[in-house]
Design an enzyme around this catalytic site. Structure first.
Site, short mmCIF file in Angstrom:
data_model
loop_
_atom_site.label_atom_id
_atom_site.label_comp_id
_atom_site.label_asym_id
_atom_site.label_seq_id
_atom_site.Cartn_x
_atom_site.Cartn_y
_atom_site.Cartn_z
N ASN A 45 0.84 -1.20 0.00
CA ASN A 45 0.00 0.00 0.00
C ASN A 45 0.87 1.25 0.00
O ASN A 45 1.97 1.28 0.58
CB ASN A 45 -1.02 0.01 1.14
CG ASN A 45 -0.45 -0.21 2.52
OD1 ASN A 45 0.57 -0.86 2.69
ND2 ASN A 45 -1.12 0.32 3.52
N GLU A 47 0.29 5.27 0.68
CA GLU A 47 -0.65 6.29 1.14
C GLU A 47 -0.24 7.67 0.66
O GLU A 47 0.85 7.86 0.09
CB GLU A 47 -0.74 6.24 2.68
CG GLU A 47 -1.29 4.89 3.13
CD GLU A 47 -1.55 4.79 4.62
OE1 GLU A 47 -1.05 5.65 5.40
OE2 GLU A 47 -2.26 3.84 5.02
N CYS A 56 -4.10 0.65 -2.53
CA CYS A 56 -3.98 -0.58 -1.74
C CYS A 56 -2.89 -1.50 -2.32
O CYS A 56 -2.57 -1.44 -3.51
CB CYS A 56 -5.28 -1.35 -1.73
SG CYS A 56 -6.64 -0.54 -0.89
N GLU A 58 -3.05 -4.66 -3.01
CA GLU A 58 -3.53 -5.57 -4.06
C GLU A 58 -3.51 -4.89 -5.42
O GLU A 58 -3.11 -5.48 -6.42
CB GLU A 58 -4.96 -6.03 -3.75
CG GLU A 58 -5.10 -6.82 -2.46
CD GLU A 58 -5.39 -5.92 -1.25
OE1 GLU A 58 -4.86 -4.78 -1.19
OE2 GLU A 58 -6.12 -6.38 -0.37
N CYS A 89 -10.32 -4.95 0.04
CA CYS A 89 -11.44 -4.01 0.04
C CYS A 89 -12.26 -4.21 -1.24
O CYS A 89 -11.83 -4.88 -2.19
CB CYS A 89 -10.95 -2.57 0.16
SG CYS A 89 -10.25 -1.92 -1.37
N CYS A 92 -10.53 -3.29 -4.56
CA CYS A 92 -9.52 -4.26 -5.00
C CYS A 92 -10.18 -5.55 -5.51
O CYS A 92 -9.69 -6.17 -6.46
CB CYS A 92 -8.54 -4.56 -3.87
SG CYS A 92 -7.47 -3.15 -3.53
#
Ligand code: THU
Length: 132
Positions: A45, A47, A56, A58, A89, A92
């Site tokens: 990930n 940010e 993310c 993935e 999530c 993803c």
């Protein structure tokens, strides 16, 4: 098809998790995709101070694989910091569904306990998938 080794894939996810850029949530995530030709492509990930721009693990892995010319996947493993099992999530799941079949194995584990991973499929996590 190449044999899927959940342990090897989870270890790759745990390794790339260390590279996560997560100064805001402090929640580091790593993902490892097994490609049809037996390669492993990873992502973490990333940010941003504008929180909505966070990517993310993935999706980082999927986008990296696509950029390296790999589009067919046979499994994904996802690992997060601490004791949390990081199910992907919704965003993803939808991105994975673009490239992966519903029977794609999804392995999730916490970094603290890689050996007690959970196994589900993408179709279980995202039934009745939107497609064009
Ligand atoms: N995160 C992932 O990397 N994968 C997921 O499927 C869920 C959430 C990241 C995004 C953010 O950096 C942190 O976890 C907290 O939401």
């Amino acid at each position: 098809m190449n044999e899927i080794n959940p342990k090897k894939l989870l270890e790759a996810a745990a390794h790339v998790m260390e590279k996560a850029y997560a100064p805001y949530s402090k929640f580091r995530v790593g993902a490892a995709l097994m490609t049809e030709d037996g390669a492993i492509v990873t992502g973490c990930n990333v940010e941003n101070s504008s929180f909505g721009l966070t990517n993310c693990a993935e999706r980082t892995a999927v986008f990296s694989a696509i950029a390296s010319g790999k589009m067919k996947f046979t499994a994904i493993a996802i690992v997060a910091d601490g004791n949390q099992k990081p199910y992907p999530c919704g965003a993803c799941r939808q991105v994975l569904a673009e490239f992966c079949p519903p029977d794609l194995p999804v392995f999730v584990a916490s970094k603290g306990n890689l050996s007690t991973f959970e196994h589900s499929t993408l179709g279980e996590l995202l039934p009745k998938t939107f497609r064009l």
